[in-house]
Design an enzyme around this catalytic site. Sequence first.
Site, PDB file in Angstrom:
ATOM      1  N   ASP A 199       0.878  -1.145   0.000  1.00  0.00           N
ATOM      2  CA  ASP A 199       0.000   0.000   0.000  1.00  0.00           C
ATOM      3  C   ASP A 199       0.935   1.219   0.000  1.00  0.00           C
ATOM      4  O   ASP A 199       2.130   1.085   0.283  1.00  0.00           O
ATOM      5  CB  ASP A 199      -0.869  -0.037   1.262  1.00  0.00           C
ATOM      6  CG  ASP A 199      -1.691   1.223   1.439  1.00  0.00           C
ATOM      7  OD1 ASP A 199      -2.395   1.616   0.489  1.00  0.00           O
ATOM      8  OD2 ASP A 199      -1.616   1.824   2.533  1.00  0.00           O
TER       9      ASP A 199
ATOM     10  N   ASP B 178      -0.172   5.069   1.015  1.00  0.00           N
ATOM     11  CA  ASP B 178      -0.454   6.033   2.084  1.00  0.00           C
ATOM     12  C   ASP B 178      -0.327   5.388   3.463  1.00  0.00           C
ATOM     13  O   ASP B 178      -0.941   4.347   3.729  1.00  0.00           O
ATOM     14  CB  ASP B 178      -1.859   6.599   1.925  1.00  0.00           C
ATOM     15  CG  ASP B 178      -2.017   7.437   0.652  1.00  0.00           C
ATOM     16  OD1 ASP B 178      -0.997   7.816   0.050  1.00  0.00           O
ATOM     17  OD2 ASP B 178      -3.176   7.709   0.278  1.00  0.00           O
TER      18      ASP B 178
END
Length: 167
Positions: free
Chosen positions: A14, A16
Amino acid sequence: MLAMAGLPKLAVFDLDYTLWPFWVDTHVDPPFHRSSDGIVRDSRGHIVRLYPDVPEIMVRLQGLGVPVAAASRTGEIEGANQLLEVFDLVKYFVYREIYPGSKVTHFKRLQQKTGVSFSQMIFFDDEKRNIVDISTLGVTCIHVQKGMTLQTLTLGLETFAKVQPGS
Protein backbone atom coordinates in the site's frame (compact mmCIF):
# COMPACT_ATOMS: atom_id res chain seq x y z
CA MET A 1 17.70 -13.14 -10.11
CA LEU A 2 15.23 -15.81 -9.06
CA ALA A 3 13.50 -15.63 -5.70
CA MET A 4 14.74 -18.31 -3.32
CA ALA A 5 12.48 -20.88 -1.69
CA GLY A 6 10.75 -19.38 1.30
CA LEU A 7 10.62 -15.93 -0.29
CA PRO A 8 7.49 -14.44 -1.85
CA LYS A 9 7.30 -14.20 -5.62
CA LEU A 10 5.70 -10.75 -5.27
CA ALA A 11 5.79 -8.15 -2.48
CA VAL A 12 2.87 -5.72 -2.62
CA PHE A 13 2.77 -2.41 -0.79
CA ASP A 14 0.00 0.00 0.00
CA LEU A 15 1.26 3.60 -0.32
CA ASP A 16 -0.45 6.03 2.08
CA TYR A 17 0.74 5.54 5.68
CA THR A 18 2.71 2.50 4.53
CA LEU A 19 5.49 4.01 2.37
CA TRP A 20 4.84 7.66 3.28
CA PRO A 21 3.23 9.36 6.32
CA PHE A 22 0.22 11.01 4.66
CA TRP A 23 -2.77 10.50 2.38
CA VAL A 24 -1.79 11.69 -1.08
CA ASP A 25 -5.36 12.71 -1.88
CA THR A 26 -5.97 14.92 1.19
CA HIS A 27 -2.75 15.88 3.05
CA VAL A 28 -0.49 17.09 0.22
CA ASP A 29 -0.98 19.07 -2.98
CA PRO A 30 0.43 17.74 -6.26
CA PRO A 31 2.34 18.34 -8.40
CA PHE A 32 5.50 17.37 -6.53
CA HIS A 33 9.03 18.58 -7.22
CA ARG A 34 12.46 17.41 -6.15
CA SER A 35 14.81 20.35 -5.67
CA SER A 36 18.56 20.25 -6.35
CA ASP A 37 19.16 19.46 -2.65
CA GLY A 38 17.08 16.28 -3.04
CA ILE A 39 14.15 17.51 -0.96
CA VAL A 40 10.67 16.73 -2.32
CA ARG A 41 7.99 19.41 -1.92
CA ASP A 42 4.35 19.68 -2.91
CA SER A 43 2.87 22.62 -4.85
CA ARG A 44 2.52 24.64 -1.62
CA GLY A 45 6.21 24.16 -0.80
CA HIS A 46 5.59 21.70 2.03
CA ILE A 47 8.29 19.05 2.45
CA VAL A 48 7.09 15.55 1.60
CA ARG A 49 9.02 12.52 2.90
CA LEU A 50 9.01 8.75 2.78
CA TYR A 51 9.30 6.71 5.93
CA PRO A 52 13.09 6.56 6.50
CA ASP A 53 13.64 2.82 5.82
CA VAL A 54 11.66 2.66 2.56
CA PRO A 55 14.58 3.11 0.09
CA GLU A 56 16.62 0.43 1.88
CA ILE A 57 13.59 -1.90 1.96
CA MET A 58 13.28 -1.63 -1.84
CA VAL A 59 17.01 -2.26 -2.32
CA ARG A 60 16.83 -5.28 -0.01
CA LEU A 61 13.88 -6.82 -1.87
CA GLN A 62 15.60 -6.20 -5.20
CA GLY A 63 18.72 -7.93 -3.84
CA LEU A 64 16.62 -10.91 -2.78
CA GLY A 65 15.07 -11.07 -6.26
CA VAL A 66 11.57 -10.30 -5.00
CA PRO A 67 9.56 -8.14 -7.45
CA VAL A 68 7.54 -5.29 -5.94
CA ALA A 69 4.04 -3.99 -6.76
CA ALA A 70 1.85 -1.18 -5.46
CA ALA A 71 -1.81 -1.56 -4.51
CA SER A 72 -3.43 1.73 -3.52
CA ARG A 73 -7.07 2.81 -3.39
CA THR A 74 -6.26 6.53 -3.65
CA GLY A 75 -8.28 8.80 -5.89
CA GLU A 76 -5.12 10.88 -6.51
CA ILE A 77 -3.71 8.43 -9.09
CA GLU A 78 -1.45 10.92 -10.85
CA GLY A 79 -0.04 12.29 -7.57
CA ALA A 80 0.71 8.82 -6.20
CA ASN A 81 2.50 7.80 -9.40
CA GLN A 82 4.39 11.08 -9.44
CA LEU A 83 5.58 10.55 -5.85
CA LEU A 84 6.92 7.10 -6.78
CA GLU A 85 8.88 8.84 -9.55
CA VAL A 86 10.23 11.82 -7.57
CA PHE A 87 11.22 9.54 -4.68
CA ASP A 88 13.04 7.40 -7.29
CA LEU A 89 11.05 4.31 -6.30
CA VAL A 90 9.36 3.69 -9.65
CA LYS A 91 12.35 1.56 -10.75
CA TYR A 92 11.47 -1.01 -8.07
CA PHE A 93 7.76 -1.36 -8.91
CA VAL A 94 7.13 -3.89 -11.67
CA TYR A 95 3.36 -3.41 -11.34
CA ARG A 96 1.19 -0.58 -10.07
CA GLU A 97 -2.51 -0.91 -9.28
CA ILE A 98 -3.36 2.62 -8.15
CA TYR A 99 -7.04 3.62 -8.36
CA PRO A 100 -10.11 3.78 -6.08
CA GLY A 101 -12.03 0.61 -5.32
CA SER A 102 -11.53 -2.71 -3.59
CA LYS A 103 -8.04 -4.02 -2.89
CA VAL A 104 -9.41 -7.42 -3.91
CA THR A 105 -9.70 -6.03 -7.47
CA HIS A 106 -6.10 -4.76 -7.26
CA PHE A 107 -4.90 -8.23 -6.25
CA LYS A 108 -6.93 -10.11 -8.84
CA ARG A 109 -5.39 -7.87 -11.52
CA LEU A 110 -1.90 -8.38 -10.08
CA GLN A 111 -2.47 -12.13 -10.11
CA GLN A 112 -3.61 -12.01 -13.76
CA LYS A 113 -0.68 -9.80 -14.84
CA THR A 114 2.04 -11.69 -12.96
CA GLY A 115 0.78 -15.26 -12.94
CA VAL A 116 1.88 -15.37 -9.29
CA SER A 117 -0.58 -17.24 -7.07
CA PHE A 118 -2.00 -15.41 -4.06
CA SER A 119 -0.22 -17.83 -1.72
CA GLN A 120 3.12 -16.63 -3.15
CA MET A 121 2.42 -12.94 -2.44
CA ILE A 122 3.08 -10.84 0.65
CA PHE A 123 1.14 -7.63 1.31
CA PHE A 124 2.03 -4.71 3.59
CA ASP A 125 -0.76 -2.25 4.50
CA ASP A 126 -1.61 0.08 7.39
CA GLU A 127 -5.38 -0.44 7.15
CA LYS A 128 -6.80 -3.41 9.00
CA ARG A 129 -9.82 -3.70 6.67
CA ASN A 130 -7.51 -4.23 3.68
CA ILE A 131 -5.55 -6.87 5.61
CA VAL A 132 -8.84 -8.66 6.40
CA ASP A 133 -10.06 -8.48 2.77
CA ILE A 134 -6.80 -9.63 1.18
CA SER A 135 -6.01 -12.38 3.68
CA THR A 136 -9.21 -14.15 2.51
CA LEU A 137 -7.47 -14.59 -0.88
CA GLY A 138 -4.63 -16.54 0.74
CA VAL A 139 -2.09 -13.70 0.59
CA THR A 140 0.28 -13.35 3.58
CA CYS A 141 -0.72 -9.95 4.99
CA ILE A 142 1.34 -7.82 7.34
CA HIS A 143 -0.32 -4.97 9.24
CA VAL A 144 2.00 -1.94 9.12
CA GLN A 145 1.58 0.02 12.36
CA LYS A 146 3.75 3.14 12.01
CA GLY A 147 5.09 3.04 8.47
CA MET A 148 7.31 0.49 6.77
CA THR A 149 10.53 -0.33 8.61
CA LEU A 150 13.27 -2.88 7.98
CA GLN A 151 12.01 -4.65 11.10
CA THR A 152 8.49 -4.88 9.61
CA LEU A 153 9.98 -6.26 6.37
CA THR A 154 12.01 -8.89 8.25
CA LEU A 155 9.00 -9.89 10.35
CA GLY A 156 6.90 -10.12 7.18
CA LEU A 157 9.41 -12.30 5.33
CA GLU A 158 9.75 -14.57 8.38
CA THR A 159 5.95 -14.84 8.64
CA PHE A 160 5.73 -15.64 4.93
CA ALA A 161 8.38 -18.38 5.18
CA LYS A 162 6.54 -20.00 8.11
CA VAL A 163 3.26 -20.38 6.20
CA GLN A 164 4.85 -21.98 3.15
CA PRO A 165 4.25 -25.73 2.66
CA GLY A 166 7.28 -27.77 3.60
CA SER A 167 8.77 -25.05 5.80
